[in-house]
Design a protein around this motif. Sequence first.
Motif, PDB file in Angstrom:
ATOM      1  N   LYS A   2      12.352  -1.204 -11.726  1.00 13.33           N
ATOM      2  CA  LYS A   2      11.222  -0.316 -11.955  1.00 13.33           C
ATOM      3  C   LYS A   2       9.937  -1.133 -11.990  1.00 13.33           C
ATOM      4  CE  LYS A   2      11.781  -0.036 -16.986  1.00 13.33           C
ATOM      5  NZ  LYS A   2      12.679  -1.119 -17.174  1.00 13.33           N
ATOM      6  N   LYS A   3       8.829  -0.464 -11.758  1.00 12.90           N
ATOM      7  CA  LYS A   3       7.535  -1.132 -11.712  1.00 12.90           C
ATOM      8  C   LYS A   3       7.314  -1.918 -13.005  1.00 12.90           C
ATOM      9  CE  LYS A   3       2.767  -0.445 -10.466  1.00 12.90           C
ATOM     10  NZ  LYS A   3       1.826   0.420  -9.798  1.00 12.90           N
ATOM     11  N   LYS A  19       5.971  -9.583 -10.998  1.00 16.86           N
ATOM     12  CA  LYS A  19       6.212  -8.248 -11.511  1.00 16.86           C
ATOM     13  C   LYS A  19       6.439  -7.307 -10.337  1.00 16.86           C
ATOM     14  CE  LYS A  19       2.983  -9.243 -15.190  1.00 16.86           C
ATOM     15  NZ  LYS A  19       1.574  -9.123 -15.547  1.00 16.86           N
ATOM     16  N   PHE A  20       7.602  -6.669 -10.329  1.00 19.45           N
ATOM     17  CA  PHE A  20       7.928  -5.729  -9.262  1.00 19.45           C
ATOM     18  C   PHE A  20       6.891  -4.621  -9.222  1.00 19.45           C
ATOM     19  CE2 PHE A  20       9.978  -1.809  -7.814  1.00 19.45           C
ATOM     20  CZ  PHE A  20      10.382  -2.210  -6.548  1.00 19.45           C
ATOM     21  N   ASN A  21       6.360  -4.362  -8.013  1.00 20.36           N
ATOM     22  CA  ASN A  21       5.404  -3.282  -7.825  1.00 20.36           C
ATOM     23  C   ASN A  21       6.067  -2.148  -7.060  1.00 20.36           C
ATOM     24  OD1 ASN A  21       3.366  -1.588  -6.714  1.00 20.36           O
ATOM     25  ND2 ASN A  21       1.840  -3.119  -7.186  1.00 20.36           N
ATOM     26  N   ASN A  22       6.527  -2.454  -5.833  1.00 16.80           N
ATOM     27  CA  ASN A  22       7.214  -1.435  -5.041  1.00 16.80           C
ATOM     28  C   ASN A  22       7.964  -2.094  -3.897  1.00 16.80           C
ATOM     29  OD1 ASN A  22       5.532  -1.502  -2.559  1.00 16.80           O
ATOM     30  ND2 ASN A  22       3.931  -0.751  -3.920  1.00 16.80           N
ATOM     31  N   SER A  23       8.764  -1.297  -3.222  1.00 18.59           N
ATOM     32  CA  SER A  23       9.480  -1.780  -2.045  1.00 18.59           C
ATOM     33  C   SER A  23       9.645  -0.629  -1.069  1.00 18.59           C
ATOM     34  CB  SER A  23      10.854  -2.354  -2.427  1.00 18.59           C
ATOM     35  OG  SER A  23      11.661  -1.338  -2.984  1.00 18.59           O
ATOM     36  N   THR A  27      10.306  -4.315   2.885  1.00 16.72           N
ATOM     37  CA  THR A  27       9.317  -5.140   2.202  1.00 16.72           C
ATOM     38  C   THR A  27       9.487  -5.009   0.687  1.00 16.72           C
ATOM     39  OG1 THR A  27       7.624  -3.420   2.053  1.00 16.72           O
ATOM     40  CG2 THR A  27       7.644  -4.778   4.058  1.00 16.72           C
ATOM     41  N   ILE A  28       8.932  -5.971  -0.030  1.00 16.69           N
ATOM     42  CA  ILE A  28       8.855  -5.889  -1.487  1.00 16.69           C
ATOM     43  C   ILE A  28       7.511  -6.466  -1.907  1.00 16.69           C
ATOM     44  CG2 ILE A  28      10.045  -8.092  -1.848  1.00 16.69           C
ATOM     45  CD1 ILE A  28      11.230  -6.799  -4.423  1.00 16.69           C
ATOM     46  N   THR A  29       6.849  -5.799  -2.834  1.00 20.48           N
ATOM     47  CA  THR A  29       5.543  -6.238  -3.313  1.00 20.48           C
ATOM     48  C   THR A  29       5.649  -6.647  -4.773  1.00 20.48           C
ATOM     49  OG1 THR A  29       4.397  -4.770  -1.769  1.00 20.48           O
ATOM     50  CG2 THR A  29       3.129  -5.558  -3.657  1.00 20.48           C
TER      51      THR A  29
END
Length: 88
Positions: A2-3, A19-23, A27-29
Amino acid sequence: MKKGDIVTVVTLAGEMIGKFNNSGAGTITLDDPRMLIQNEQGMGFAHGICVTGKNNPTEITFQSYVFVTPTNEDIEKAYRQAVSGLVL
């Protein structure tokens, strides 16, 4: 994931923590990404994600990576300290 979760992205260039933002769409940000480095004194974090890149970038999107995993609790604490400057 989760974000806001602290994750490790393993790439061909090394391990990146942030810190996970989105995917999506391969891709993964990550927010506040840092490259994990090792030397004679032990492990630490670079002031960014590559030698010639901007210091302390706020975000990076990976289009090619090997895998993503939750970050070890000890490394997560060290990451939070490195990013915030606060000792946990």
